[in-house]
Design an enzyme around this catalytic site. Sequence first.
Site, PDB file in Angstrom:
ATOM      1  CB  CYS A 121      -0.937  -0.006   1.200  1.00  0.00           C
ATOM      2  SG  CYS A 121      -1.926  -1.499   1.306  1.00  0.00           S
ATOM      3  CG  HIS A 260      -3.133   3.242   2.711  1.00  0.00           C
ATOM      4  ND1 HIS A 260      -3.698   2.890   1.504  1.00  0.00           N
ATOM      5  CD2 HIS A 260      -3.048   2.095   3.443  1.00  0.00           C
ATOM      6  CE1 HIS A 260      -3.935   1.587   1.515  1.00  0.00           C
ATOM      7  NE2 HIS A 260      -3.554   1.089   2.672  1.00  0.00           N
ATOM      8  CG  ASN A 290      -6.259  -1.190   1.693  1.00  0.00           C
ATOM      9  OD1 ASN A 290      -5.639  -0.782   0.712  1.00  0.00           O
ATOM     10  ND2 ASN A 290      -5.654  -1.571   2.799  1.00  0.00           N
TER      11      ASN A 290
HETATM   12  N1  COA Z   1     -17.799  -9.232  10.394  1.00  0.00           N
HETATM   13  C1  COA Z   1     -18.211  -9.511  11.635  1.00  0.00           C
HETATM   14  N2  COA Z   1     -17.390  -9.826  12.638  1.00  0.00           N
HETATM   15  C2  COA Z   1     -16.080  -9.850  12.386  1.00  0.00           C
HETATM   16  C3  COA Z   1     -15.566  -9.558  11.109  1.00  0.00           C
HETATM   17  C4  COA Z   1     -16.486  -9.252  10.108  1.00  0.00           C
HETATM   18  N3  COA Z   1     -16.103  -8.970   8.839  1.00  0.00           N
HETATM   19  N4  COA Z   1     -14.213  -9.643  11.159  1.00  0.00           N
HETATM   20  C5  COA Z   1     -13.879  -9.974  12.398  1.00  0.00           C
HETATM   21  N5  COA Z   1     -15.023 -10.099  13.161  1.00  0.00           N
HETATM   22  C6  COA Z   1     -15.140 -10.454  14.561  1.00  0.00           C
HETATM   23  C7  COA Z   1     -13.924 -11.171  15.078  1.00  0.00           C
HETATM   24  O1  COA Z   1     -13.988 -12.544  14.762  1.00  0.00           O
HETATM   25  C8  COA Z   1     -14.040 -10.908  16.557  1.00  0.00           C
HETATM   26  O2  COA Z   1     -14.983 -11.797  17.117  1.00  0.00           O
HETATM   27  P1  COA Z   1     -14.696 -12.480  18.546  1.00  0.00           P
HETATM   28  O3  COA Z   1     -14.588 -11.339  19.498  1.00  0.00           O
HETATM   29  O4  COA Z   1     -15.891 -13.340  18.704  1.00  0.00           O
HETATM   30  O5  COA Z   1     -13.404 -13.209  18.347  1.00  0.00           O
HETATM   31  C9  COA Z   1     -14.630  -9.514  16.637  1.00  0.00           C
HETATM   32  O6  COA Z   1     -15.215  -9.272  15.341  1.00  0.00           O
HETATM   33  C10 COA Z   1     -13.606  -8.431  16.909  1.00  0.00           C
HETATM   34  O7  COA Z   1     -12.462  -8.687  16.110  1.00  0.00           O
HETATM   35  P2  COA Z   1     -11.226  -7.740  16.104  1.00  0.00           P
HETATM   36  O8  COA Z   1     -10.168  -8.323  15.223  1.00  0.00           O
HETATM   37  O9  COA Z   1     -10.853  -7.380  17.517  1.00  0.00           O
HETATM   38  O10 COA Z   1     -11.884  -6.458  15.433  1.00  0.00           O
HETATM   39  P3  COA Z   1     -11.228  -5.089  15.224  1.00  0.00           P
HETATM   40  O11 COA Z   1     -12.032  -4.053  15.901  1.00  0.00           O
HETATM   41  O12 COA Z   1      -9.740  -5.129  15.506  1.00  0.00           O
HETATM   42  O13 COA Z   1     -11.403  -4.891  13.674  1.00  0.00           O
HETATM   43  C11 COA Z   1     -10.154  -4.996  11.648  1.00  0.00           C
HETATM   44  C12 COA Z   1     -10.797  -5.800  12.764  1.00  0.00           C
HETATM   45  C13 COA Z   1      -9.522  -5.972  10.652  1.00  0.00           C
HETATM   46  C14 COA Z   1     -11.232  -4.181  10.958  1.00  0.00           C
HETATM   47  C15 COA Z   1      -9.056  -4.051  12.254  1.00  0.00           C
HETATM   48  O14 COA Z   1      -8.177  -4.795  13.043  1.00  0.00           O
HETATM   49  C16 COA Z   1      -8.290  -3.331  11.219  1.00  0.00           C
HETATM   50  O15 COA Z   1      -8.810  -2.483  10.517  1.00  0.00           O
HETATM   51  N6  COA Z   1      -6.959  -3.606  11.075  1.00  0.00           N
HETATM   52  C17 COA Z   1      -6.126  -2.984  10.071  1.00  0.00           C
HETATM   53  C18 COA Z   1      -6.282  -3.732   8.773  1.00  0.00           C
HETATM   54  C19 COA Z   1      -5.722  -2.976   7.602  1.00  0.00           C
HETATM   55  O16 COA Z   1      -6.031  -1.840   7.403  1.00  0.00           O
HETATM   56  N7  COA Z   1      -4.906  -3.682   6.805  1.00  0.00           N
HETATM   57  C20 COA Z   1      -4.312  -3.153   5.635  1.00  0.00           C
HETATM   58  C21 COA Z   1      -3.306  -2.125   5.966  1.00  0.00           C
HETATM   59  S1  COA Z   1      -2.430  -1.621   4.559  1.00  0.00           S
END
Ligand code: COA
Length: 340
Positions: A121, A260, A290
């Site tokens: 990215c 980004h 993204n």
């Molecule tokens: N829909 C519903 N529930 C989901 C889900 C989805 N698409 N994805 C994950 N969950 C669930 C998880 O399984 C978890 O459930 P649990 O508590 O029963 O285990 C719960 O939601 C919380 O998960 P968590 O990983 O703590 O959520 P989060 O608030 O950290 O959000 C992301 C997850 C991926 C959105 C976040 O971590 C993020 O944006 N990270 C950066 C990713 C990114 O930008 N990558 C590219 C960078 S270049």
Amino acid sequence: MIGEVLPGSARVAITGVGAKAPDRIVTNHDLAELVETNDEWVVERTGIRERRFAAEGEALSDYAIPAARIALAQAGLEGTDIDLIIVCTLTPDMVFPCTAALVGDAIGAKNAAAYDLSAGCTGFVYGIAQAYGMIASGLASRALVIGGDLLSKILDMHDRGTVVLFGDGCGAVVLEKVAKGGFLGFELGADGAGGKDLFMPGGGSRIPATHASIDRGDHLIHMNGREVFKFATRILVASAEHTLARCGVTIADVDVYIPHQANMRIIEYAVGKLGIPQEKVVINVDRFGNTSGGSIPLALADAQAAGRLHDGDLVLMTGMGTGLTWGSALIEWNGTGEGR
Ligand code: COA
């Protein structure tokens, strides 16, 4: 690596911008038919409402070539005027030859140097920094930098942690020498220790394609979302601040901020920490998700189409992604190419 443009250096600006994304819109509701998720969760955690997915059989160059043609037309140039093409991507048409050479052939840039650049990215920021250096030093005269990805091609359609985040799209810019404005400084960096948090294990020399590697999902995106989130929030702010300080300007001097487009929560955090007014921030993650290499140039094209880029404006772009890599570029906009 960080630096401001030294006094007396050639000035290099972006004089053409183009973008192309697939027509097919995929909503959160559509994805809820593939994985256990829902629109409310995705919008609240990411700000993403929809993204574009390319059709089966399509490849990056199907988007890179039209984006390049739009950027060239805007700059008033032909393919033959270009002597450097960099395609910043994780999803080239194929491992080799490079997609940049395929684009060069299609646009008639017959003798241009052409290569692909892998910085995820952050790729587009790395690409414009390289093109800046080549032009400022006299090695190249006019460059085409293309950032784009078709991430739908490497998404695990059964992994709700990644499938909701990524999409497809491509943007292109023309860089050339001008008499005023242009790039003021860059920062580029990488921390390979974080490589394990966002990667695709298969398809390289470590794990070549086998039936077993395909069955294991080795040719798809793997991500530790929480670790990437922590990195992204920290680095977006730090990289922007370092770059501004090095260039001797403050956040109050910035007219347009293009972060980004990874996730609305990451952008909101950076905007709050940097203290930049919301109306200066370009956001399209809600419509595209993204798109990795495509993220910043697509947002740049959106900003331009909305009449938000004026000559003399200070535009700050910061990317971060797999590597883990990061990069910022500060440019005094001279889209009309005054003085070229
Ligand atoms: N829909 C519903 N529930 C989901 C889900 C989805 N698409 N994805 C994950 N969950 C669930 C998880 O399984 C978890 O459930 P649990 O508590 O029963 O285990 C719960 O939601 C919380 O998960 P968590 O990983 O703590 O959520 P989060 O608030 O950290 O959000 C992301 C997850 C991926 C959105 C976040 O971590 C993020 O944006 N990270 C950066 C990713 C990114 O930008 N990558 C590219 C960078 S270049």
